[in-house]
Design a protein around this motif. Structure first.
Motif, PDB file in Angstrom:
ATOM      1  N   ARG A  10       0.835  -1.200   0.000  1.00  0.00           N
ATOM      2  CA  ARG A  10       0.000   0.000   0.000  1.00  0.00           C
ATOM      3  C   ARG A  10       0.870   1.250   0.000  1.00  0.00           C
ATOM      4  O   ARG A  10       0.667   2.166  -0.787  1.00  0.00           O
ATOM      5  N   GLU A  11       1.843   1.323   0.920  1.00  0.00           N
ATOM      6  CA  GLU A  11       2.732   2.481   1.003  1.00  0.00           C
ATOM      7  C   GLU A  11       3.502   2.672  -0.300  1.00  0.00           C
ATOM      8  O   GLU A  11       3.701   3.795  -0.758  1.00  0.00           O
ATOM      9  N   TYR A  12       3.927   1.572  -0.889  1.00  0.00           N
ATOM     10  CA  TYR A  12       4.681   1.626  -2.135  1.00  0.00           C
ATOM     11  C   TYR A  12       3.832   2.221  -3.262  1.00  0.00           C
ATOM     12  O   TYR A  12       4.266   3.097  -3.998  1.00  0.00           O
ATOM     13  N   ILE A  13       2.587   1.752  -3.378  1.00  0.00           N
ATOM     14  CA  ILE A  13       1.702   2.246  -4.443  1.00  0.00           C
ATOM     15  C   ILE A  13       1.327   3.698  -4.194  1.00  0.00           C
ATOM     16  O   ILE A  13       1.273   4.506  -5.124  1.00  0.00           O
ATOM     17  N   VAL A  14       1.094   4.054  -2.942  1.00  0.00           N
ATOM     18  CA  VAL A  14       0.781   5.444  -2.612  1.00  0.00           C
ATOM     19  C   VAL A  14       1.966   6.343  -2.971  1.00  0.00           C
ATOM     20  O   VAL A  14       1.783   7.441  -3.510  1.00  0.00           O
ATOM     21  N   GLU A  15       3.180   5.886  -2.711  1.00  0.00           N
ATOM     22  CA  GLU A  15       4.371   6.664  -3.065  1.00  0.00           C
ATOM     23  C   GLU A  15       4.448   6.876  -4.580  1.00  0.00           C
ATOM     24  O   GLU A  15       4.712   7.975  -5.056  1.00  0.00           O
ATOM     25  N   MET A  16       4.191   5.820  -5.346  1.00  0.00           N
ATOM     26  CA  MET A  16       4.205   5.945  -6.808  1.00  0.00           C
ATOM     27  C   MET A  16       3.097   6.896  -7.274  1.00  0.00           C
ATOM     28  O   MET A  16       3.310   7.725  -8.161  1.00  0.00           O
ATOM     29  N   ASN A  28      -3.455 -17.843  -9.871  1.00  0.00           N
ATOM     30  CA  ASN A  28      -3.477 -19.068  -9.084  1.00  0.00           C
ATOM     31  C   ASN A  28      -4.701 -19.192  -8.184  1.00  0.00           C
ATOM     32  O   ASN A  28      -5.362 -20.215  -8.165  1.00  0.00           O
ATOM     33  N   THR A  29      -5.001 -18.157  -7.401  1.00  0.00           N
ATOM     34  CA  THR A  29      -5.998 -18.317  -6.349  1.00  0.00           C
ATOM     35  C   THR A  29      -7.256 -17.495  -6.526  1.00  0.00           C
ATOM     36  O   THR A  29      -8.289 -17.846  -5.977  1.00  0.00           O
ATOM     37  N   GLY A  30      -7.176 -16.386  -7.203  1.00  0.00           N
ATOM     38  CA  GLY A  30      -8.327 -15.501  -7.320  1.00  0.00           C
ATOM     39  C   GLY A  30      -8.593 -14.731  -6.040  1.00  0.00           C
ATOM     40  O   GLY A  30      -9.661 -14.177  -5.853  1.00  0.00           O
ATOM     41  N   ASP A  31      -7.610 -14.687  -5.128  1.00  0.00           N
ATOM     42  CA  ASP A  31      -7.778 -13.985  -3.858  1.00  0.00           C
ATOM     43  C   ASP A  31      -8.126 -12.524  -4.083  1.00  0.00           C
ATOM     44  O   ASP A  31      -7.683 -11.897  -5.039  1.00  0.00           O
ATOM     45  N   VAL A  32      -8.918 -11.977  -3.171  1.00  0.00           N
ATOM     46  CA  VAL A  32      -9.314 -10.577  -3.248  1.00  0.00           C
ATOM     47  C   VAL A  32      -8.624  -9.842  -2.105  1.00  0.00           C
ATOM     48  O   VAL A  32      -9.248  -9.305  -1.222  1.00  0.00           O
ATOM     49  N   GLU A  33      -7.327  -9.814  -2.111  1.00  0.00           N
ATOM     50  CA  GLU A  33      -6.579  -9.091  -1.095  1.00  0.00           C
ATOM     51  C   GLU A  33      -5.411  -8.385  -1.764  1.00  0.00           C
ATOM     52  O   GLU A  33      -5.121  -8.617  -2.917  1.00  0.00           O
ATOM     53  N   GLY A  34      -4.775  -7.505  -1.029  1.00  0.00           N
ATOM     54  CA  GLY A  34      -3.599  -6.840  -1.579  1.00  0.00           C
ATOM     55  C   GLY A  34      -3.915  -5.469  -2.109  1.00  0.00           C
ATOM     56  O   GLY A  34      -4.437  -4.632  -1.414  1.00  0.00           O
ATOM     57  N   VAL A  35      -3.657  -5.273  -3.399  1.00  0.00           N
ATOM     58  CA  VAL A  35      -3.611  -3.945  -3.974  1.00  0.00           C
ATOM     59  C   VAL A  35      -4.970  -3.320  -4.231  1.00  0.00           C
ATOM     60  O   VAL A  35      -5.128  -2.130  -4.141  1.00  0.00           O
ATOM     61  N   ALA A  36      -5.969  -4.091  -4.563  1.00  0.00           N
ATOM     62  CA  ALA A  36      -7.176  -3.497  -5.132  1.00  0.00           C
ATOM     63  C   ALA A  36      -8.331  -3.358  -4.156  1.00  0.00           C
ATOM     64  O   ALA A  36      -8.372  -3.984  -3.122  1.00  0.00           O
ATOM     65  N   ASN A  37      -9.275  -2.513  -4.567  1.00  0.00           N
ATOM     66  CA  ASN A  37     -10.578  -2.348  -3.913  1.00  0.00           C
ATOM     67  C   ASN A  37     -10.507  -2.272  -2.388  1.00  0.00           C
ATOM     68  O   ASN A  37     -10.951  -3.155  -1.688  1.00  0.00           O
ATOM     69  N   GLY A  38      -9.932  -1.181  -1.885  1.00  0.00           N
ATOM     70  CA  GLY A  38      -9.909  -0.982  -0.447  1.00  0.00           C
ATOM     71  C   GLY A  38      -8.677  -1.531   0.220  1.00  0.00           C
ATOM     72  O   GLY A  38      -8.500  -1.355   1.411  1.00  0.00           O
ATOM     73  N   GLY A  39      -7.809  -2.170  -0.509  1.00  0.00           N
ATOM     74  CA  GLY A  39      -6.569  -2.671   0.071  1.00  0.00           C
ATOM     75  C   GLY A  39      -5.542  -1.560   0.015  1.00  0.00           C
ATOM     76  O   GLY A  39      -5.703  -0.508   0.592  1.00  0.00           O
ATOM     77  N   ALA A  40      -4.505  -1.791  -0.764  1.00  0.00           N
ATOM     78  CA  ALA A  40      -3.387  -0.862  -0.794  1.00  0.00           C
ATOM     79  C   ALA A  40      -3.725   0.458  -1.437  1.00  0.00           C
ATOM     80  O   ALA A  40      -3.045   1.433  -1.207  1.00  0.00           O
ATOM     81  N   THR A  41      -4.733   0.531  -2.268  1.00  0.00           N
ATOM     82  CA  THR A  41      -4.991   1.779  -2.973  1.00  0.00           C
ATOM     83  C   THR A  41      -6.047   2.629  -2.303  1.00  0.00           C
ATOM     84  O   THR A  41      -6.482   3.606  -2.871  1.00  0.00           O
ATOM     85  N   ARG A  42      -6.465   2.295  -1.105  1.00  0.00           N
ATOM     86  CA  ARG A  42      -7.474   3.101  -0.420  1.00  0.00           C
ATOM     87  C   ARG A  42      -6.976   4.539  -0.325  1.00  0.00           C
ATOM     88  O   ARG A  42      -5.876   4.805   0.115  1.00  0.00           O
ATOM     89  N   GLY A  43      -7.785   5.481  -0.769  1.00  0.00           N
ATOM     90  CA  GLY A  43      -7.405   6.886  -0.733  1.00  0.00           C
ATOM     91  C   GLY A  43      -6.597   7.316  -1.934  1.00  0.00           C
ATOM     92  O   GLY A  43      -6.252   8.465  -2.064  1.00  0.00           O
TER      93      GLY A  43
END
Length: 174
Positions: A90-96, A146-161
């Motif tokens: 999240r911090e990394y993407i916000v920095e970019m 592989n998994t289709g997990d809904v965690e990490g970067v998208a939709n309220g994860g790392a890109t919140r705000g």
């Protein structure tokens, strides 16, 4: 403090006191400014300038910050960034995203899709399972092969705000 009107024979004692106070303040300011600026830069400004404000304006005019140079530095930083794992994704993407916002202020707007690609290509190999889907349909986004997990970067994860990035969706590979 603005420069007072020049003294004349008709100037009052109050006018003289204000002018003398301004003159002393100006001389001290100019002396302090010149002492803090390297001699190479001082030589670029005329020694005939006796007003501190004029001296600073002349320095600024001769050594104006170049927006092109700053744009180049920010763009190089954005392109060469690599995720180290020391901070969260999240911090990394916000920095970019912040760097992209600074570039926008310098009149270089990066499309959202390009920013997403820059984020993805800067991730290390263990994030290689993610894939950008280029269609405009409801499945547009990043897929976890592989998994289709809904965690990490998208939709309220790392890109919140981070409003600059398009909405992304995790979905299994077709």
């Amino acid at each position: 403090m603005e420069k007072p009107a020049p003294l004349t024979d008709a100037s009052s004692s109050e006018d003289r006191r204000i002018y003398e106070k301004w003159d002393r303040s100006n001389r001290l300011s100019l002396m302090i400014i010149k002492r803090g600026i390297p001699e190479a830069f001082r030589g670029a400004v005329s020694s005939e300038i006796t007003d501190a404000a004029s001296f600073l304006a002349e320095i600024e005019k001769r050594f104006a910050k170049s927006d092109k140079a700053e744009t180049g530095i920010l763009l190089k930083k954005l392109i060469s960034m690599r995720f180290s794992g020391k901070e969260s994704i999240r911090e990394y993407i916000v920095e970019m995203s912040n760097i992209a916002s600074k570039l926008k202020l310098l009149k270089l707007e990066l499309p959202d899709d390009l920013l997403v690609h820059l984020v993805l290509i800067s991730l290390p190999p263990q994030f290689g399972q993610f894939l950008i889907v280029q269609n405009e349909g409801p499945n547009h986004g990043i897929r976890d092969n592989n998994t289709g997990d809904v965690e990490g970067v998208a939709n309220g994860g790392a890109t919140r705000g981070v409003s600059k990035l398009p909405r992304m969706k995790w979905c299994p590979r077709d």
